[in-house]
Design an enzyme around this catalytic site. Structure first.
Site, PDB file in Angstrom:
ATOM      1  N   GLU A 161       0.769  -1.319  -0.020  1.00 19.92           N
ATOM      2  CA  GLU A 161       0.000  -0.108   0.015  1.00 19.92           C
ATOM      3  C   GLU A 161       0.865   1.158  -0.115  1.00 19.92           C
ATOM      4  OE1 GLU A 161      -4.090  -2.006   2.019  1.00 19.92           O
ATOM      5  OE2 GLU A 161      -2.643  -0.588   3.160  1.00 19.92           O
ATOM      6  N   CYS A 201      -0.797   6.700   7.690  1.00 20.90           N
ATOM      7  CA  CYS A 201       0.442   6.289   7.202  1.00 20.90           C
ATOM      8  C   CYS A 201       0.936   5.351   8.294  1.00 20.90           C
ATOM      9  CB  CYS A 201       1.253   7.563   6.521  1.00 20.90           C
ATOM     10  SG  CYS A 201       2.486   6.936   5.611  1.00 20.90           S
TER      11      CYS A 201
END
Ligand code: SAH
Ligand code: SF4
Length: 340
Positions: A85, A334
């Site tokens: 990702e 993140c």
């Protein structure tokens, strides 16, 4: 994009060498990631290159956009089928990309989704820098004529355990002939690989360093972040001292605040003491972050509590700020990326 490989291909196939500059400009300056869109090239060459030299080593599987924040997450498939990702964020007025450096992670921090996946393999430098190229192409496809200006190594994996490929990818991203993202606009976050922190100071002194500290008690840190058994809190103090002495750069200390785990007055005092024990600590800046809810982490910390923690640090003469956890609604904060 392995540009050296492409150059060889051009040479070996008797393609005129001026094509190299045309291609470099189209990909890195204009953000074209599809051979067919490089219209200066003859159609037969575009077709041949598409088959023999694909521009990207990563392929888009899924895109998710957060409704709340300017943040987009992509699931990318690698050539061997593994998935990683990456996130595109516009926190202020410029675009930033968060990249993964490994498929999974061998550290296994208990609060982290990636940590629960186990470790599959390291990414190559090409796969790391291609995540940024992918997003530059994405912006172009949305007719957004803006450049990505910063990159954070905070996606899946521990960057300093894939050291050589990470360094190589940063050299490519910052190369003025390629994406030209200044090393001062690139950040690496590490769970604390002390020996590699020292090496980084020599190899890439301009890159921003962030240490995911989170706990200031060796016993607790070792339990939650097993890397602490190898590099304990004292070894991290020494590594940061050495890093600061060599680079004279600001270092970021990441502290995710978890209710009832590391948010007490005692925890606060231990954090202050740990920081005070580092020579050059005026160059440290603490980012206090509300931990994101995961299956294994039930955190009820409020923004007010995070703000209070920051205030207390400032009172103790420690530079600190509260950092919002962006994109929580698509699980894209993140650093806690993991495929569902
Ligand atoms: N392996 C590196 C970089 C990837 S993780 C590292 O650990 O630093 C990036 C950041 O996300 C780290 O600071 C990590 O501690 C943080 N993180 C992981 N899980 C989280 C969660 N549930 N809530 C908030 N931050 C998290
Ligand atoms: Fe790995 Fe970082 Fe997650 Fe820890 S927090 S498991 S080091 S990715």
């Amino acid at each position: 994009m392995d540009f050296e490989k492409l150059k060889k291909f051009i040479k070996n196939n008797d393609i005129p060498s001026y094509r190299i500059n045309q291609i470099r400009d189209a990909i890195y300056k204009q953000g074209i990631t599809n051979w067919d869109d490089i219209k200066q090239l003859p159609a037969n060459l575009r077709k041949e290159l598409a088959v023999k030299q694909p521009i990207l080593s990563v392929f888009m599987s899924k895109i998710q956009q957060s409704k709340r924040d300017k943040i987009i997450k992509a699931l990318l498939t690698l050539k061997d089928g593994y998935k990683i990702e990456t996130v595109l964020i516009k926190p202020y007025d410029s675009w930033s990309v968060c990249v993964s450096t490994q498929v999974g992670c061998q550290i296994g921090c208990t609060f982290c989704q990636t940590g629960h996946m186990g470790f599959k393999r390291d990414l190559t430098a090409e796969e790391i820098s291609d995540q940024v190229l992918f997003w530059q192409g994405y912006l172009r496809s949305k007719k957004i004529d803006e450049r990505i200006s910063s990159v954070v190594y905070m996606g899946m994996g521990e960057p300093l355990l894939n050291y050589d490929e990470v360094v190589k990818s940063i050299k490519t991203l910052s190369d003025t002939d390629f994406l030209n993202i200044g090393q001062r606009h690139i950040s690496i976050s590490t769970s604390g690989i002390a020996d590699k922190i020292k090496k980084l100071a020599t190899d890439l002194p301009q890159v921003k360093l962030a240490l995911s500290l989170h706990y200031t008690d060796d016993k607790l840190r070792s339990k939650i972040m097993p890397i602490n058994r190898k590099f304990n809190l004292q070894s991290l103090q020494l590594a940061l001292e050495d890093y600061i002495a060599r680079t004279n750069r600001q270092v970021f200390i990441e502290y995710i605040l978890i209710q009832g785990v590391n948010d007490s007055t005692k925890d606060f005092r231990k954090l202050v003491k740990w920081i005070e024990g580092i020579r050059g600590n005026y160059l440290l800046h603490v980012n206090v972050i509300p931990a994101n809810q995961t299956k294994k982490l039930n955190n009820k910390i409020t923004n007010a509590e995070v703000d209070d923690f920051v205030k207390s640090l400032k009172k103790a003469n420690i530079s600190a700020s509260a950092r919002k956890s962006l994109g929580a609604d698509i699980n894209a904060a993140c650093g806690q990326l993991a495929t569902k």
